[in-house]
Scaffold this motif. Structure first.
Motif, PDB file in Angstrom:
ATOM      1  N   UNK A 190       4.918   7.951   1.243  1.00 43.91           N
ATOM      2  CA  UNK A 190       3.912   8.232   0.224  1.00 43.91           C
ATOM      3  C   UNK A 190       2.724   7.280   0.385  1.00 43.91           C
ATOM      4  N   UNK A 191       1.527   7.793   0.651  1.00 42.53           N
ATOM      5  CA  UNK A 191       0.378   6.908   0.908  1.00 42.53           C
ATOM      6  C   UNK A 191       0.052   5.968  -0.246  1.00 42.53           C
ATOM      7  N   UNK A 192       0.183   6.450  -1.487  1.00 46.21           N
ATOM      8  CA  UNK A 192      -0.133   5.591  -2.637  1.00 46.21           C
ATOM      9  C   UNK A 192       0.871   4.441  -2.727  1.00 46.21           C
ATOM     10  N   UNK A 193       2.155   4.766  -2.578  1.00 46.84           N
ATOM     11  CA  UNK A 193       3.183   3.726  -2.612  1.00 46.84           C
ATOM     12  C   UNK A 193       3.013   2.765  -1.439  1.00 46.84           C
ATOM     13  N   UNK A 194       2.684   3.304  -0.256  1.00 48.81           N
ATOM     14  CA  UNK A 194       2.500   2.455   0.922  1.00 48.81           C
ATOM     15  C   UNK A 194       1.364   1.455   0.700  1.00 48.81           C
ATOM     16  N   UNK A 195       0.267   1.925   0.110  1.00 48.12           N
ATOM     17  CA  UNK A 195      -0.858   1.028  -0.164  1.00 48.12           C
ATOM     18  C   UNK A 195      -0.466  -0.053  -1.161  1.00 48.12           C
ATOM     19  N   UNK A 196       0.342   0.324  -2.162  1.00 48.34           N
ATOM     20  CA  UNK A 196       0.801  -0.660  -3.142  1.00 48.34           C
ATOM     21  C   UNK A 196       1.728  -1.679  -2.486  1.00 48.34           C
ATOM     22  N   UNK A 197       2.634  -1.204  -1.620  1.00 49.28           N
ATOM     23  CA  UNK A 197       3.518  -2.127  -0.903  1.00 49.28           C
ATOM     24  C   UNK A 197       2.697  -3.125  -0.095  1.00 49.28           C
ATOM     25  N   UNK A 198       1.711  -2.620   0.630  1.00 49.31           N
ATOM     26  CA  UNK A 198       0.880  -3.500   1.446  1.00 49.31           C
ATOM     27  C   UNK A 198       0.163  -4.533   0.574  1.00 49.31           C
ATOM     28  N   UNK A 199      -0.389  -4.081  -0.539  1.00 48.37           N
ATOM     29  CA  UNK A 199      -1.091  -4.990  -1.441  1.00 48.37           C
ATOM     30  C   UNK A 199      -0.139  -6.057  -1.975  1.00 48.37           C
TER      31      UNK A 199
END
Length: 224
Positions: free
Chosen positions: A10-19
């Motif tokens: 999931x791109x949104x979750x992936x971005x949150x994980x990275x952040x």
């Protein structure tokens, strides 16, 4: 720096994980992969120390990816970030080198705690003087107790407010959340503000035609 590959479909979750990862001192994200195949390609380009691995990927199970990585000689540690609660899956993951499990949905402090503990475990070097030192090194990965909520907040109500927030992609006001849950606007706002404080939600003013703007809260935390 501990190099991390984020694997999350999931791109949104992936971005949150990275952040989340990059907010923790000593960690850096080298790449983000949304599929098993993309994760393999990323590892071929850049070696990493740690995978933040979702177990449900569109082109295969995360443990299948992990088995293939172990067979090809990749020794990176793994923190599984997943909604999977099957203890048989947990046991198999441990046998393949999963050092921590983080269940979705979660907040930034939860992941930060796991990463800090992993860094402490990874930093242990040299020869142990005895059993106590071995136990202490392994104990770095264990979670002693769940983080306490601020005084006056309860776990069940927090879960209910979180559910309302996740079901409102356009955002929700404290009044609307309170009405849906049968609690006061003030109580709902306390829980929403707590979620903002821990990095799980964002707030923004919504300007109507008259009066003061209302605050709208939107879910940010990684997880589905």
């Amino acid at each position: 720096m501990i190099r991390v590959l984020v694997v999350e479909d999931d791109p949104v979750a992936a971005a949150a994980h990275q952040m989340y990862v990059e907010r923790v001192e000593g960690f850096t994200v080298t790449a983000v992969a949304h599929t098993r195949a993309a994760a393999v390609r990323a590892l071929e380009r850049t070696p990493v120390d740690l995978l933040l691995l979702d177990l449900y990927l569109p082109d295969g199970h995360g443990l299948g990816l992990l088995r293939s990585l172990r067979a090809s000689g990749h020794g990176a540690d793994v923190i599984a970030v997943t909604s999977a609660r099957d203890l048989a899956v947990v046991r198999e993951g441990v046998s393949l080198g999963v050092v921590q499990y983080v269940l979705k949905p979660f907040t930034y402090p939860t992941l930060r705690d796991r990463l800090v503990r992993y860094a402490e475990f990874r930093g242990v070097a040299g020869e142990a003087s005895g059993q106590e030192e071995v136990d202490r090194a392994l104990g770095a990965l264990r979670v002693a107790h769940p983080a306490a909520l601020p005084k006056g907040l309860s776990g069940p109500t927090l879960e209910a407010v979180t559910r309302v927030l996740k079901e409102s992609p356009e955002g929700v006001t404290a009044a609307a959340a309170g009405e849906r849950l049968g609690i006061s606007r003030i109580t709902a706002r306390r829980y929403l503000e707590h979620l903002v404080t821990v990095g799980s939600a964002a707030r923004r003013p919504h300007y109507g035609q008259v009066g003061r703007p209302e605050l709208h809260y939107r879910w940010l935390a990684a997880g589905r």
